[in-house]
Write an enzyme that holds these catalytic residues in place. Sequence first.
Site, PDB file in Angstrom:
ATOM      1  CG  ASP A  36      -2.168   0.858   1.006  1.00 29.44           C
ATOM      2  OD1 ASP A  36      -2.495   1.137  -0.145  1.00 29.44           O
ATOM      3  OD2 ASP A  36      -2.783   1.252   2.006  1.00 29.44           O
TER       4      ASP A  36
ATOM      5  CB  CYS B  74     -17.883   0.797  -6.842  1.00 25.85           C
ATOM      6  SG  CYS B  74     -16.312   1.030  -6.006  1.00 25.85           S
TER       7      CYS B  74
END
Length: 373
Positions: free
Chosen positions: A133, A244
């Site tokens: 990340d 989403c």
Amino acid sequence: MDESAGLSQRLKEHARALGFDHVGIAPARPGPHAHHLDGWLACGYAARMAYLARDPERRKDPRFVLPGAQSVIVCALAYAARDSSTLPADRPRIADFAHGRDYHLVVGEKLRALEAFLHAEAPEAVQSRAYVDTGPVLEREAAFLAGIGRYGKNTTLIHPTLGSRFFIGVVITTVLLEHDQALAGDPCGSCTRCLKACPTGALRAPYELDARRCLSYLTIEHRGVLPQEARPALGNRVFGCDVCQEACPWNARLPQQPASPPVDDAPSLLDLLHLPNEEFSRRFGQTPVKRAKWSGLRRNAAIALGNTRDPAAIPALTRALADSDPLLRAHAAWALGRIGTPEAVAALRAALATETDPAVIAEIQAAQRLAAQ
Ligand code: B12
Ligand code: SF4
Ligand code: SF4
């Protein structure tokens, strides 16, 4: 089997033994979609995440991160999906990836163990860098190149059986390993469910996410006041957004855990609003939620309480109008305006008489107008 194929095989077996769900190996070079980073940055879609614009060439090409790099070992770790349909409106909604121990720690530990294995097994002195990340790497692009998944129009990387709910960790190394093939084909076809489902229009077009509008960005990364127009769309989301991904058919077939408790021993929205700082550290210090910081989480809780439109929240929000944090005062004012009952309006009027911060005064006045609508 030649030496690089044998080592690649052993690395993959070891990564699976460490608990990763899928491992692939990519060549250390820019992938075919890496150039999209430039256009994305130019459009301002990175919002205030200035670090993403720092040296984009480096982010696109792992050889700038580790000179002499030849391979990127890419690991996927799945996380559980949660059924949020049963979550009461007065409970905070925390995105699925943020439940439990912080993935930066979990994936980071496994990557370091994999690196140690690589150094012990490699035939010569090797160099490596492991990231999850936070490194200067386009991790989805590395995972795409390593054959782990394909991009969906919601910009997530979709694995054929894991869907999109998995973390990505990478080990960039100078060792030449056997490289996997990227998966062919388009997972979306004519589907546009994620674009239609996004509550803020952050998915401006297929593969185009504008972080300035994205609830994940706003609730986690954005410091300071949240845009007025995004606040109703937050609902009871206080950290991250899964809409989403929930809309995506590739995730629909996966088993779901019940949403309750949303986090172990979860507090209510009212508890979060007045959570002491030490308690925030105790509860969330080892989870991804700490990224929002104490002030950000309380700001989000205030908005979520406004969105419940439940007058039962008025006493706690009224108390928040006197908090030492102007950010909380500003959003508590908005929440009272959204509830809009005479009691809420009276609390706003009283606060206006004593408030001295110009930004909070403006929020109180806006909240009074909201309540009058
Ligand atoms: C910044 C960031 C965010 C930002 C911006 C997201 C974004 N889409 O850029 C915000 C805060 C909004 C965010 C949200 C989330 N994130 Co995030 N995020 C990152 C981070 C740190 C950098 C991403 C980045 O470089 N963005 C810049 C854009 C340009 O890159 P990209 O998103 O990868 O875009 C590629 C595609 O869009 C593709 N593309 C562009 N045009 C086209 C056209 C076609 C035809 C095709 C096929 C492809 C294509 O090319 C681009 C460049 O490679 C990465 C970790 C990392 N270091 O990579 C995690 C990461 C992407 N995030 C992750 C997660 C889990 C999330 C959330 C699910 C968290 C949540 N529930 O709230 C959401 C998902 C939102 C979404 N729909 O993407 C995971 C993704 C896992 C996966 N399976 O995809 C990552 C990899 C972290 C990790 N180590 O696991 N994130
Ligand atoms: S995470 Fe939420 S706000 Fe962000 S693009 Fe996806 S649906 Fe839209
Ligand atoms: S919802 Fe449909 S369009 Fe969006 S990523 Fe999933 S398959 Fe692709």
